[in-house]
Design a protein around this motif. Sequence first.
Motif, short mmCIF file in Angstrom:
data_model
loop_
_atom_site.label_atom_id
_atom_site.label_comp_id
_atom_site.label_asym_id
_atom_site.label_seq_id
_atom_site.Cartn_x
_atom_site.Cartn_y
_atom_site.Cartn_z
N THR A 87 0.59 53.44 -33.26
CA THR A 87 0.29 54.58 -32.34
C THR A 87 -0.98 54.93 -32.63
N ALA A 88 -1.67 55.71 -31.62
CA ALA A 88 -3.21 56.16 -31.95
C ALA A 88 -3.23 57.10 -33.08
N GLY A 89 -4.28 56.87 -34.21
CA GLY A 89 -4.49 57.67 -35.31
C GLY A 89 -3.51 57.27 -36.34
N GLN A 90 -2.48 56.22 -36.20
CA GLN A 90 -1.77 56.07 -37.32
C GLN A 90 -2.12 55.32 -38.56
N VAL A 91 -1.63 55.64 -39.86
CA VAL A 91 -2.08 55.17 -41.19
C VAL A 91 -1.05 54.23 -41.49
N ILE A 92 -1.30 53.08 -41.64
CA ILE A 92 -0.41 52.17 -42.20
C ILE A 92 -0.75 51.70 -43.52
N SER A 93 0.12 52.36 -44.66
CA SER A 93 -0.32 51.78 -45.88
C SER A 93 0.76 51.65 -46.91
N GLY A 94 0.32 50.72 -47.89
CA GLY A 94 1.29 50.43 -49.06
C GLY A 94 2.66 49.89 -48.57
N VAL A 95 2.72 49.17 -47.51
CA VAL A 95 4.13 48.58 -47.02
C VAL A 95 3.86 46.99 -47.09
N ARG A 96 4.87 46.32 -47.29
CA ARG A 96 5.08 44.85 -47.24
C ARG A 96 5.99 44.48 -46.03
N ILE A 97 5.33 43.59 -45.14
CA ILE A 97 5.92 43.22 -43.99
C ILE A 97 6.04 41.59 -43.90
N SER A 98 7.33 41.42 -43.56
CA SER A 98 7.40 39.79 -43.28
C SER A 98 8.12 39.84 -41.82
N ASN A 99 7.85 38.99 -40.94
CA ASN A 99 8.62 38.76 -39.76
C ASN A 99 8.40 37.30 -39.16
N PRO A 100 8.79 36.22 -39.79
CA PRO A 100 8.59 34.86 -39.43
C PRO A 100 8.80 34.67 -37.78
N GLY A 101 9.54 35.64 -37.08
CA GLY A 101 9.98 35.47 -35.64
C GLY A 101 8.80 35.92 -34.79
N GLY A 102 7.71 36.79 -35.29
CA GLY A 102 6.86 37.24 -34.42
C GLY A 102 5.69 38.10 -35.28
N ARG A 103 4.85 38.81 -34.51
CA ARG A 103 3.87 39.37 -35.27
C ARG A 103 4.33 40.49 -36.27
N CYS A 104 3.75 40.75 -37.29
CA CYS A 104 4.01 41.76 -38.24
C CYS A 104 3.41 43.17 -37.91
N ILE A 105 2.16 43.32 -37.51
CA ILE A 105 1.40 44.60 -36.98
C ILE A 105 1.12 44.31 -35.44
N THR A 106 1.02 45.28 -34.67
CA THR A 106 0.58 45.28 -33.52
C THR A 106 -0.11 46.42 -33.22
N ILE A 107 -1.48 46.54 -32.98
CA ILE A 107 -2.24 47.63 -32.41
C ILE A 107 -2.63 47.55 -31.21
N PRO A 108 -1.78 48.22 -30.07
CA PRO A 108 -2.01 47.80 -28.56
C PRO A 108 -3.17 48.56 -28.05
N PRO A 109 -3.68 48.18 -26.86
CA PRO A 109 -4.74 48.89 -26.26
C PRO A 109 -4.12 50.54 -25.89
N GLY A 110 -5.21 51.27 -26.31
CA GLY A 110 -4.97 52.66 -26.30
C GLY A 110 -4.80 53.37 -27.63
N ALA A 111 -4.11 52.42 -28.49
CA ALA A 111 -3.99 52.95 -30.06
C ALA A 111 -5.28 52.88 -30.71
N THR A 112 -5.97 54.28 -30.52
CA THR A 112 -7.16 54.05 -31.05
C THR A 112 -7.22 54.67 -32.70
N GLY A 113 -8.14 54.11 -33.49
CA GLY A 113 -8.44 55.01 -34.79
C GLY A 113 -7.23 54.44 -35.88
N VAL A 114 -6.55 53.48 -35.45
CA VAL A 114 -5.39 52.98 -36.40
C VAL A 114 -6.14 52.43 -37.58
#
Length: 285
Positions: A87-114
């Motif tokens: 979401t807009a302005g969100q800071v994602i830090s220090g995570v470990r993500i795996s998702n063989p079935g799809g994207r791991c991180i999505t920054i959609p239109p309108g989610a500015t400053g991530v």
Amino acid sequence: MNQCRSVWIGLASTAALLLSACGGGSDSAATGNTTAQATTSTEEAPVTSTTGGTATTETTASVSTSASGEAGPRVTSFTPSGPITATAGQVISGVRISNPGGRCITIPPGATGVVVRDSEIGPCGGNANVLVEGANATIEHNRIVNGNRGVFVHRTGGVKVNRNYLDSFSTGVHPAGKAIELDYLTSGEVDGNVVRGSGYGSDVVGIYESSNMRLTNNNIDVNIIEPTSAGFTMGDSTTGSPGRDNYVAFNVVRQSGGVPAGVFGSNGNTVLEKNCLSAGIQAYN
């Protein structure tokens, strides 16, 4: 230490290019190195300004270039996470993500400053480990591995993809298969990334129909299996609008297979200078 030999070329009054070729052989594509290190050269380089065609002069200028820095996470402890839609302005830090079935991180239109930083991202499925469509996002100091694309930035602006370590995107089918791809951007930068891996089926770093872009200080050491693909491309286009006001400098590319990296068109004011490219270079309008 590789040495860069340089010559100025002008492309039909729209691009000023300082083209460099690395001497010496290519190192193997190590998968654990997370330091982006551009070569340093103090050779005398011929310099001229041109209005079209190719030209050199007897005037020389000392070229001294150096760029270094750590790519990849600056932390060693990570919190497991499932896929994230930011979401807009969100800071994602220090995570470990795996998702063989799809994207791991999505920054959609309108989610500015991530901001996505200091994380381990992959393996992932879908069209990219990280998809960016929101403006002014920062993707920095991550380890992004094992997917169809690493970072895919699409139809936005102000995005920074800096000092990430990226490896293993051989599962992507052309036009996927890139470590970093930026399409239709109004501005952005790709700086200080380390890219490794073998079996690339597309351009390793691709910037397509975008303007006000900076591609700088990246270290790319890869194997490419697609005969028409390159270590990096700037300005490619199928519509006659490859972009303008772009800057490509201080990159080191060691590649086996594929075709030479370069600038594949410009609508004006594109500069390609002080790069070390083991496979040579392409530059044209």
